[in-house]
Design an enzyme around this catalytic site. Sequence first.
Site, short mmCIF file in Angstrom:
data_model
loop_
_atom_site.label_atom_id
_atom_site.label_comp_id
_atom_site.label_asym_id
_atom_site.label_seq_id
_atom_site.Cartn_x
_atom_site.Cartn_y
_atom_site.Cartn_z
N GLY A 12 -11.42 59.86 -82.80
CA GLY A 12 -12.50 60.46 -82.26
C GLY A 12 -13.32 61.66 -82.88
N TYR A 13 -13.99 62.05 -82.16
CA TYR A 13 -15.00 63.26 -82.86
C TYR A 13 -14.04 64.54 -83.33
CZ TYR A 13 -18.48 67.16 -82.76
OH TYR A 13 -19.15 68.17 -83.13
N PHE A 82 -5.32 64.33 -78.31
CA PHE A 82 -7.04 64.37 -78.03
C PHE A 82 -7.18 62.90 -76.93
CE2 PHE A 82 -6.28 65.71 -82.43
CZ PHE A 82 -7.15 66.78 -82.37
N SER A 126 -10.06 72.22 -71.65
CA SER A 126 -11.42 72.20 -71.78
C SER A 126 -11.88 73.67 -71.01
CB SER A 126 -12.29 71.02 -71.23
OG SER A 126 -13.55 71.53 -71.00
N THR A 128 -14.15 73.37 -69.05
CA THR A 128 -14.40 72.99 -67.93
C THR A 128 -13.60 73.36 -66.72
OG1 THR A 128 -15.43 70.86 -66.84
CG2 THR A 128 -13.40 70.67 -68.16
N TYR A 150 -13.25 64.53 -64.04
CA TYR A 150 -12.82 65.08 -65.63
C TYR A 150 -12.32 66.44 -65.40
CZ TYR A 150 -13.31 66.55 -70.38
OH TYR A 150 -12.92 67.08 -71.54
N LYS A 154 -8.19 67.65 -66.45
CA LYS A 154 -7.40 68.48 -67.28
C LYS A 154 -6.87 69.81 -66.71
CE LYS A 154 -9.46 66.94 -71.22
NZ LYS A 154 -8.70 66.33 -72.22
P1 NAD Z 1 -13.82 61.15 -78.32
O1 NAD Z 1 -13.99 60.35 -77.32
O2 NAD Z 1 -14.47 61.45 -79.50
O3 NAD Z 1 -12.26 61.14 -78.74
C1 NAD Z 1 -11.33 60.80 -77.95
C2 NAD Z 1 -10.39 59.57 -78.82
O4 NAD Z 1 -9.53 59.16 -77.91
C3 NAD Z 1 -11.48 58.26 -78.89
O5 NAD Z 1 -11.21 58.02 -80.22
C4 NAD Z 1 -10.94 57.37 -77.87
O6 NAD Z 1 -11.05 55.99 -78.52
C5 NAD Z 1 -9.51 57.72 -78.22
N1 NAD Z 1 -8.83 57.31 -76.59
C6 NAD Z 1 -9.15 57.37 -75.36
N2 NAD Z 1 -8.23 57.20 -74.38
C7 NAD Z 1 -7.14 56.57 -75.17
C8 NAD Z 1 -6.02 55.93 -74.77
N3 NAD Z 1 -5.60 55.75 -73.73
N4 NAD Z 1 -5.26 55.52 -75.82
C9 NAD Z 1 -5.47 55.57 -77.13
N5 NAD Z 1 -6.86 56.39 -77.37
C10 NAD Z 1 -7.61 56.70 -76.69
O7 NAD Z 1 -13.58 62.65 -77.73
P2 NAD Z 1 -13.70 64.35 -78.29
O8 NAD Z 1 -14.73 64.69 -78.36
O9 NAD Z 1 -13.11 63.99 -79.81
O10 NAD Z 1 -12.53 64.93 -77.55
C11 NAD Z 1 -11.25 64.97 -77.75
C12 NAD Z 1 -10.56 65.58 -76.59
O11 NAD Z 1 -11.05 66.98 -76.41
C13 NAD Z 1 -10.53 64.98 -75.29
O12 NAD Z 1 -9.32 64.87 -74.66
C14 NAD Z 1 -11.61 65.56 -74.54
O13 NAD Z 1 -11.28 65.55 -72.91
C15 NAD Z 1 -11.32 67.11 -75.40
N6 NAD Z 1 -12.52 68.13 -74.92
C16 NAD Z 1 -13.79 67.62 -75.50
C17 NAD Z 1 -14.85 68.46 -75.49
C18 NAD Z 1 -16.23 68.10 -76.11
O14 NAD Z 1 -17.19 68.51 -75.64
N7 NAD Z 1 -16.15 67.10 -77.16
C19 NAD Z 1 -14.62 69.76 -74.81
C20 NAD Z 1 -13.67 70.03 -74.38
C21 NAD Z 1 -12.49 69.37 -74.23
C1 UD1 Z 2 -20.84 69.57 -70.09
C2 UD1 Z 2 -19.89 69.25 -68.83
C3 UD1 Z 2 -18.40 69.74 -69.09
C4 UD1 Z 2 -17.81 69.25 -70.63
C5 UD1 Z 2 -18.90 69.74 -71.49
C6 UD1 Z 2 -18.29 69.06 -72.98
C7 UD1 Z 2 -21.49 68.93 -66.98
C8 UD1 Z 2 -21.66 69.66 -65.70
N1 UD1 Z 2 -20.45 69.65 -67.68
O1 UD1 Z 2 -20.72 70.78 -70.31
O2 UD1 Z 2 -17.34 69.55 -68.01
O3 UD1 Z 2 -16.57 69.95 -70.58
O4 UD1 Z 2 -20.22 69.18 -71.38
O5 UD1 Z 2 -18.36 67.84 -72.95
O6 UD1 Z 2 -21.76 67.83 -67.55
N2 UD1 Z 2 -28.71 70.55 -71.54
C9 UD1 Z 2 -30.13 70.36 -71.41
N3 UD1 Z 2 -30.65 69.08 -71.58
C10 UD1 Z 2 -29.70 68.12 -72.00
C11 UD1 Z 2 -28.48 68.43 -71.99
C12 UD1 Z 2 -28.07 69.73 -71.58
O7 UD1 Z 2 -30.96 71.53 -71.22
O8 UD1 Z 2 -30.21 67.14 -72.16
C13 UD1 Z 2 -28.23 72.15 -71.00
C14 UD1 Z 2 -27.24 72.10 -70.10
O9 UD1 Z 2 -28.10 72.36 -68.78
C15 UD1 Z 2 -26.27 73.27 -70.39
C16 UD1 Z 2 -26.55 73.29 -71.78
O10 UD1 Z 2 -27.46 72.44 -72.35
O11 UD1 Z 2 -27.04 74.60 -70.22
C17 UD1 Z 2 -25.28 72.52 -72.58
O12 UD1 Z 2 -25.05 71.33 -71.83
P1 UD1 Z 2 -23.77 70.35 -72.20
O13 UD1 Z 2 -23.93 69.93 -73.61
O14 UD1 Z 2 -23.99 69.16 -71.64
O15 UD1 Z 2 -22.73 71.02 -72.01
P2 UD1 Z 2 -21.95 71.87 -70.86
O16 UD1 Z 2 -22.86 71.90 -69.61
O17 UD1 Z 2 -21.28 72.88 -71.20
#
Ligand code: NAD
Ligand code: UD1
Length: 339
Positions: A12-13, A82, A126, A128, A150, A154
Amino acid sequence: MAGKILLAGGAGYIGSHTYLALVAAGFEVIIFDNFVNSHPSVTERLAEINGAPVTCVTGDVRDSAALDRLFAQHDIAAVVHFAALKSVADSVKDPLGYLDNNLGGLVTLLAAMDRAGCRNLVFSSSATVYGIPDETPTPETAEHRAMNPYGRSKIMCEEVLEELAAADAGWAFGILRYFNPAGAHPSGLIGEDPKDVPNNLMPFVAKVAIGEIAQIKVFGNDYPTPDGTGVRDYIHVEDLARGHLLSLQSLLSTGQGHLVNLGTGKGQSVLDVIDAYSAACGQDLPFVFEARRPGDVPIYCAQTDLAKSVLGFETEKSLADMCESSWHWVTSQAHLTRP
Ligand code: NAD
Ligand code: UD1
C-alpha cells in the site's frame, strides 16, 4: 542483520515507502498483501527503484494457515502491520466488514506471531482516535473519542495490543498514530493511488491539478482557524516511513514498546494546501467553498515531543515537498494500471 521484517499490507501507500526506508537501512523485508487496495505491480516498481528483487507473498492477514506457512519459511524478527481498510465512509456503511478486516486481521496476525515466537510489532494507528480533541497540538494522553467505525477499529486494535503487552512482557509494540500522510517517492514510481474519487484533500487536489476533476470543494470556511478553513498536520510519507524505521530499531534494540504521534507539529489550512499545490503545478487551482463536511474537526495537529524523545524522530520535509512530489507522481505517467 538477524531476522527479517514482515510488512503486512506492505504494497500500500505507506507500506511501499516504508519498504524502501527499511531496505536502505539494511533490513531484509518481505511484503505480505492481499491487494484489496493496491496493485501487484507496486512490487515491480519497488524492484526498479532498488535495482533488486522484492520478496512478496500474496495473502490475507485473516488467513492463519497462510501466516503459519510464512513464519515457517522465514525467520521473522518483527512485523509492521499496515494491512487495514481505511475509508471512513465505507466503515459507516459496513462496520462489520471493518471490524473483521482491521480487528480480526490484527488478532489473527498476533496469534500466528505468538505461535512462531515473534513478539515485535509496529502498528499503524491514526490521529482519528482523538475524535475532536480538547487540545491542539494534541498529546498522546488525549482522550479516545473516535467518531466512526474506522476510528473505533483503531482504538480497539490499540486496546488489544495494550492487553497483550500487560499480560506478557515478552511482547513489544510500537503504536504509531499518523496524522495526515501526503506526498510521494521522488522517483515518481510509487505514491497514493486511490481507487475511486478521493475523499482526502491531497489526492483530490492532485486530480484537479491533472484536470480529471474540475474544481476543489473546500469544506467549510467558517472554522475558528486563521483563514476559516480546516487545519491539518500533513506529514510527508517519506518522513513517516523513516518513523517506522526508528520505531522498529527501538523495539529491536530495547525490547520496550512505545505509543507516539507521527506528525510535524505544524498545522496547514485547506487554502495553504491549495496554494502550495498551485505553486508546485504552476497553475492557480480552481476551488469553491462548500458547507462543512459532517464529522470534520476544525484543527488536527500533533504534539511531537514524545516521538522526538523516545525515537529521535523529527520531520525533514515541507508542505511544498509533499505537493511537488505528489505532482511529480501524478504527472509521471507511471500510474499503476488497475485491472
Ligand atoms: P493502503 O490502503 O494504501 O494500504 C493498506 C494495504 O493493506 C493495501 O495494500 C491493502 O491491499 C492491504 N490490506 C488490507 N487488508 C488486508 C488484509 N486483510 N490482508 C492483507 N492485506 C490487506 O493504506 P495506507 O494509506 O498505506 O495505510 C496503511 C495503514 O495506515 C492502514 O492501517 C491505515 O488505516 C493507517 N493510516 C492511514 C492513514 C492515511 O491517511 N493514509 C492515516 C492514518 C492511519
Ligand atoms: C480524514 C478522516 C480520518 C482519516 C484521515 C486520513 C473524515 C471525517 N476523517 O481525516 O478519519 O484518518 O482522513 O485518511 O473523513 N477537505 C476539503 N475538500 C476535500 C477533502 C477535504 O476541503 O475534498 C478538507 C477537510 O474538511 C479537512 C482537510 O481538507 O479540513 C483534510 O481532509 P482529509 O484529507 O479528508 O483528512 P481528515 O479530515 O484529517
